[in-house]
Scaffold this active site. Structure first.
Site, PDB file in Angstrom:
ATOM      1  N   GLU A 126      21.220  59.950  46.110  1.00 45.08           N
ATOM      2  CA  GLU A 126      21.276  58.620  45.517  1.00 45.08           C
ATOM      3  C   GLU A 126      19.884  58.024  45.341  1.00 45.08           C
ATOM      4  O   GLU A 126      19.569  57.447  44.293  1.00 45.08           O
ATOM      5  CB  GLU A 126      22.135  57.683  46.385  1.00 45.08           C
ATOM      6  N   THR A 164      23.033  52.404  48.765  1.00 40.31           N
ATOM      7  CA  THR A 164      24.332  51.752  48.998  1.00 40.31           C
ATOM      8  C   THR A 164      24.987  52.140  50.309  1.00 40.31           C
ATOM      9  O   THR A 164      25.899  51.442  50.775  1.00 40.31           O
ATOM     10  CB  THR A 164      25.320  52.072  47.860  1.00 40.31           C
ATOM     11  N   CYS A 194      27.267  48.910  49.745  1.00 42.08           N
ATOM     12  CA  CYS A 194      28.585  48.764  49.130  1.00 42.08           C
ATOM     13  C   CYS A 194      29.633  48.240  50.101  1.00 42.08           C
ATOM     14  O   CYS A 194      29.481  48.334  51.322  1.00 42.08           O
ATOM     15  CB  CYS A 194      29.022  50.087  48.494  1.00 42.08           C
TER      16      CYS A 194
END
Length: 315
Positions: A126, A164, A194
């Site tokens: 990511e 996240t 998140c």
């Protein structure tokens, strides 16, 4: 033995969407199918797809020209997308929308001339994808020490973004270091960590103190799963990370009366249920599911997949 089953646990909306994307493509166009990086960071999910004819690759050049490639839930850099275009690949983007949000923020702030402090783990899929959106503007920071080592000035427009799947506590330590060194540094308009990561961490924090041991179902390369074990240990309850029931060790349960079980956001629930069944049989366990928050988030399948499905239905 008392078994506390944490809820929410396991698959999040982004993971469900990514897994559904690959499964539907297998049924729609059939194998072989190529996925750039592991679709999600879970050994069993990956192995199950490999057994269906899916090839997971770490280079776009490994995908034969003109074939279909799925981009994993963790996102990709523009350079990877461009290379796929050059190889005439049909691209299906299963990036989690919450990761895409961070990519959009990175592009926007870079265009505004900002320097970006990206809080995350260097080398994680990511983070690599987000960094690739504006490498000239982004500095990755993994710790307060990394922040201290930077040398921006008051004239630099600064903003921070986060991976996240970070531990909220770890992220806050780094954010505090940023605010201390660069009081003028802006924050994103909405939290980047998140909802699923946050909910699973809060559940462990709320329930781990009731247990003698925490079991986290997930793979070692799953950032959010590793964070769950760390949170439990930090709060005083030893934790074990395991992929499946085969890794259970009787030594773990000596003197243990209560076990908390949870799962990272990429761990299938059948793995959790198999572990519960083993504990029930071995230790006369009773299960108490504790729900802290109900999750109802759903993400649509990628547009390109939906178009393919419509074309197939109309053929």
């Amino acid at each position: 033995m008392k078994i506390i089953l944490a809820n929410p646990r396991g698959f999040c909306a982004g993971v469900n969407m990514a897994i559904d994307t690959v499964q539907e493509l297998i049924e729609l166009i059939g194998p072989p199918l190529w996925v750039y990086h592991e679709i999600v960071h879970n050994k069993h999910v990956v192995d199950r797809f490999v057994n269906q004819g899916v090839h997971f690759v770490d280079s776009i050049d490994e995908v034969p020209e003109g074939q279909t490639v799925v981009f994993s839930a963790h996102g990709i850099s523009p350079a990877v997308r461009e290379r796929a275009r050059q190889r005439n690949l049909r691209m299906i983007d299963a990036t989690c929308p919450l990761v895409t949000k961070v990519h959009v923020e990175a592009r926007r702030y870079a265009k505004q001339g900002c320097k970006i402090l990206l809080i995350g783990h260097a080398g994680h899929d990511e983070v690599e994808g987000t960094f690739g959106e504006a490498p000239e503007a982004i500095t990755i920071v993994e710790s307060p020490a990394d922040v201290e080592a930077t040398a921006f000035t008051e004239d630099d427009e600064l903003v921070y973004l986060t991976q996240t799947t970070l531990s909220i506590d770890d992220a806050n330590l780094i954010i505090d270091a940023i605010k201390k060194k660069y009081p003028h540094c802006k924050r994103p308009p909405k939290e980047d960590i998140c909802y699923a990561t946050t909910n699973r961490q809060h559940a462990v924090r709320a329930l781990a103190t009731e247990a003698d041991l925490t079991l986290v179902v997930g793979s070692t390369n799953s950032s959010n799963s590793v964070r769950l074990t760390e949170i439990s240990a930090t709060d005083g309850t030893p934790a074990k990370l395991l992929d499946d029931v085969s890794e259970l060790s009787d030594e773990w349960f000596e003197g243990v009366g209560t076990v908390l079980i949870t799962a990272g956001a990429s761990a299938p629930d059948d793995l959790v249920q198999a572990i519960i069944q083993a504990l029930v049989e071995r230790y006369d366990g009773t299960v108490d599911e504790s729900t802290l928050v109900e999750e109802d988030v759903k993400f649509a399948l990628p547009v390109t997949l939906r178009v393919l499905k419509r074309e197939a239905a109309g053929a």
